[in-house]
Design an enzyme around this catalytic site. Sequence first.
Site, PDB file in Angstrom:
ATOM      1  N   HIS A  59      -1.698   2.066   7.845  1.00 31.87           N
ATOM      2  CA  HIS A  59      -1.075   2.859   8.907  1.00 31.87           C
ATOM      3  C   HIS A  59       0.117   3.611   8.335  1.00 31.87           C
ATOM      4  O   HIS A  59       0.833   3.092   7.489  1.00 31.87           O
ATOM      5  CB  HIS A  59      -0.611   1.968  10.074  1.00 31.87           C
ATOM      6  CG  HIS A  59      -0.389   2.744  11.323  1.00 31.87           C
ATOM      7  ND1 HIS A  59       0.785   3.415  11.582  1.00 31.87           N
ATOM      8  CD2 HIS A  59      -1.210   2.993  12.371  1.00 31.87           C
ATOM      9  CE1 HIS A  59       0.676   4.041  12.741  1.00 31.87           C
ATOM     10  NE2 HIS A  59      -0.518   3.806  13.237  1.00 31.87           N
ATOM     11  N   ASP A 106      -7.649   0.273  15.265  1.00 32.08           N
ATOM     12  CA  ASP A 106      -9.081   0.566  15.320  1.00 32.08           C
ATOM     13  C   ASP A 106      -9.944  -0.507  14.672  1.00 32.08           C
ATOM     14  O   ASP A 106     -11.178  -0.413  14.710  1.00 32.08           O
ATOM     15  CB  ASP A 106      -9.362   1.932  14.662  1.00 32.08           C
ATOM     16  CG  ASP A 106      -8.714   3.065  15.435  1.00 32.08           C
ATOM     17  OD1 ASP A 106      -8.665   2.973  16.674  1.00 32.08           O
ATOM     18  OD2 ASP A 106      -8.237   4.025  14.807  1.00 32.08           O
TER      19      ASP A 106
HETATM   20  N1  CMC Z   1      -8.212   1.896   2.316  1.00 31.31           N
HETATM   21  C1  CMC Z   1      -7.903   1.928   1.020  1.00 31.31           C
HETATM   22  N2  CMC Z   1      -6.725   2.334   0.553  1.00 31.31           N
HETATM   23  C2  CMC Z   1      -5.808   2.716   1.453  1.00 31.31           C
HETATM   24  C3  CMC Z   1      -6.057   2.697   2.819  1.00 31.31           C
HETATM   25  C4  CMC Z   1      -7.313   2.267   3.246  1.00 31.31           C
HETATM   26  N3  CMC Z   1      -7.627   2.227   4.528  1.00 31.31           N
HETATM   27  N4  CMC Z   1      -4.958   3.127   3.487  1.00 31.31           N
HETATM   28  C5  CMC Z   1      -4.044   3.421   2.555  1.00 31.31           C
HETATM   29  N5  CMC Z   1      -4.564   3.167   1.324  1.00 31.31           N
HETATM   30  C6  CMC Z   1      -3.887   3.336   0.054  1.00 31.31           C
HETATM   31  C7  CMC Z   1      -4.114   4.752  -0.462  1.00 31.31           C
HETATM   32  O1  CMC Z   1      -5.234   4.855  -1.271  1.00 31.31           O
HETATM   33  C8  CMC Z   1      -2.841   4.972  -1.221  1.00 31.31           C
HETATM   34  O2  CMC Z   1      -2.919   4.343  -2.483  1.00 31.31           O
HETATM   35  P1  CMC Z   1      -2.334   5.035  -3.779  1.00 31.31           P
HETATM   36  O3  CMC Z   1      -0.856   5.199  -3.504  1.00 31.31           O
HETATM   37  O4  CMC Z   1      -2.673   4.060  -4.846  1.00 31.31           O
HETATM   38  O5  CMC Z   1      -3.038   6.338  -3.880  1.00 31.31           O
HETATM   39  C9  CMC Z   1      -1.790   4.241  -0.413  1.00 31.31           C
HETATM   40  O6  CMC Z   1      -2.502   3.204   0.271  1.00 31.31           O
HETATM   41  C10 CMC Z   1      -1.089   5.129   0.590  1.00 31.31           C
HETATM   42  O7  CMC Z   1      -2.088   5.783   1.354  1.00 31.31           O
HETATM   43  P2  CMC Z   1      -1.877   7.122   2.148  1.00 31.31           P
HETATM   44  O8  CMC Z   1      -3.214   7.653   2.519  1.00 31.31           O
HETATM   45  O9  CMC Z   1      -0.945   8.030   1.400  1.00 31.31           O
HETATM   46  O10 CMC Z   1      -1.108   6.599   3.419  1.00 31.31           O
HETATM   47  P3  CMC Z   1      -0.942   7.379   4.714  1.00 31.31           P
HETATM   48  O11 CMC Z   1       0.280   6.920   5.363  1.00 31.31           O
HETATM   49  O12 CMC Z   1      -1.055   8.842   4.484  1.00 31.31           O
HETATM   50  O13 CMC Z   1      -2.271   6.946   5.462  1.00 31.31           O
HETATM   51  C11 CMC Z   1      -3.859   6.274   6.953  1.00 31.31           C
HETATM   52  C12 CMC Z   1      -2.367   6.307   6.641  1.00 31.31           C
HETATM   53  C13 CMC Z   1      -4.068   5.651   8.321  1.00 31.31           C
HETATM   54  C14 CMC Z   1      -4.427   7.694   6.951  1.00 31.31           C
HETATM   55  C15 CMC Z   1      -4.587   5.449   5.871  1.00 31.31           C
HETATM   56  O14 CMC Z   1      -4.089   4.135   5.839  1.00 31.31           O
HETATM   57  C16 CMC Z   1      -6.089   5.440   6.082  1.00 31.31           C
HETATM   58  O15 CMC Z   1      -6.779   6.370   5.623  1.00 31.31           O
HETATM   59  N6  CMC Z   1      -6.656   4.410   6.746  1.00 31.31           N
HETATM   60  C17 CMC Z   1      -8.066   4.384   7.058  1.00 31.31           C
HETATM   61  C18 CMC Z   1      -8.353   5.223   8.294  1.00 31.31           C
HETATM   62  C19 CMC Z   1      -7.872   4.561   9.548  1.00 31.31           C
HETATM   63  O16 CMC Z   1      -8.050   3.374   9.747  1.00 31.31           O
HETATM   64  N7  CMC Z   1      -7.275   5.362  10.429  1.00 31.31           N
HETATM   65  C20 CMC Z   1      -6.748   4.871  11.727  1.00 31.31           C
HETATM   66  C21 CMC Z   1      -5.271   4.913  11.698  1.00 31.31           C
HETATM   67  S1  CMC Z   1      -4.447   4.057  13.017  1.00 31.31           S
HETATM   68  C22 CMC Z   1      -5.131   4.615  14.489  1.00 31.31           C
HETATM   69  C23 CMC Z   1      -5.127   6.080  14.727  1.00 31.31           C
HETATM   70  O17 CMC Z   1      -4.349   6.843  14.161  1.00 31.31           O
HETATM   71  O18 CMC Z   1      -5.914   6.473  15.596  1.00 31.31           O
END
Ligand code: CMC
Length: 377
Positions: free
Chosen positions: A263, A314
């Site tokens: 998140h 989710d």
């Molecule tokens: N699976 C694998 N690695 C992850 C994940 C994940 N779900 N989430 C974050 N990471 C890793 C990512 O690869 C990165 O690693 P590195 O620094 O080594 O490259 C690090 O954690 C930071 O990730 P980020 O994408 O820069 O973090 P963010 O704050 O931009 O992303 C997020 C937040 C929700 C987009 C992401 O955690 C994600 O893609 N999660 C899966 C999709 C998901 O479940 N979305 C629902 C979010 S909550 C409900 C909603 O919004 O509706």
Amino acid sequence: MTKEDSALIRGLEGVVAAETRLCDLDGKNGRLAYVGYDIDELARKATFEEVTYLLLYGELPKAAQLDAFTVALTAAREIPRELTQAFRLMPKATDPMRVLQAAVATLGMSDPDTTDNSHAANVRKAIRLTSQIATAICAHHRVRSGQEPVAPAAGLGHAANFLYMLTGQRPGGAAVKAFDASLTLYAEHELNASTFTTRTIVSTQSDMHSAVAGGVGALKGPLHGGAGEAVMRTLMEIGEVASVDAFTEKALAAKRRLMGFGHRVYKAGDPRAAILRGMAEQACRESGQFQWYQIAVKLHERIGGAKGLIPNVDFYSAPLFYSLAIPVDLFTPVIAAGRIAGWSANIIEQHDDNRLIRPRAEYVGPGRRAFVDITKR
Ligand code: CMC
């Protein structure tokens, strides 16, 4: 704007772009409250109708206020016949979120207050959209399944009526409670991508239906509300508890993005996931589909242990919705049916104290160069 003049923040992480009285999201401590009320208490003790009222009016309703609000919501449940006709003309395989986006835009064509952005008109539109979105999701699902839409049942509350319109069966008390609490948990979440989208749209003095249609488009993506459907598909891909370890190993080796984990704001834990976990356990057990809960728990342990990633809202809503017999591609529309409360409340806040949302971009393209005539390129 050049690199020297800008302080680029990718993804607007940590940027504060609005004041709000709606949602207090404490990411550090994993806490969430709507208008001062803790989410855990609201999910356990209040109905979605009460929560929607709270978001629209700023206070929990007294009994007579709730009665009047319920009458208004119930009276707004019908959707125009033309919209149901439009569902019949749409390709059967169309993604229900795409249909919902079109449905919201279509509802804007016949709403008596469409272009009136006053506070009172916005509240009226919010009430209508809350009811009509639920009816539209269910009516479209029935039509695409070759069935007749089920007319709303006046005697049922919002959550019960949704499940009734979806299946044609009166749902049991436990299913209604779980579904109602899910709508509450999804109702509002500060400046998530879809809510920010709705605020950006109305900041141009555009209207609620245009903004909500945009919000639906943003919610659809798998990094946002679309994650729930992806979670369920992952659980199905794993298939049985015994396969979780092998799946995790492969997924980590492939650096696969695991839906339902991580998140932007919560780093220690999403309080909604903890509540949904308990509800999923009960619903999966009662529906005789406990394996989905067990697979989810083991995956949670393995991914949490290996990567320190937390399950978000989710994650456990997926086995919960599945055990409530909600079709997987309706998980995201169901989230929209809850989030409409927060979208409309944010739209009202934005309209009531508006300033155009217009950020800048850092220019990284070529430097200034001489125009070359088309014959010489
Ligand atoms: N699976 C694998 N690695 C992850 C994940 C994940 N779900 N989430 C974050 N990471 C890793 C990512 O690869 C990165 O690693 P590195 O620094 O080594 O490259 C690090 O954690 C930071 O990730 P980020 O994408 O820069 O973090 P963010 O704050 O931009 O992303 C997020 C937040 C929700 C987009 C992401 O955690 C994600 O893609 N999660 C899966 C999709 C998901 O479940 N979305 C629902 C979010 S909550 C409900 C909603 O919004 O509706």
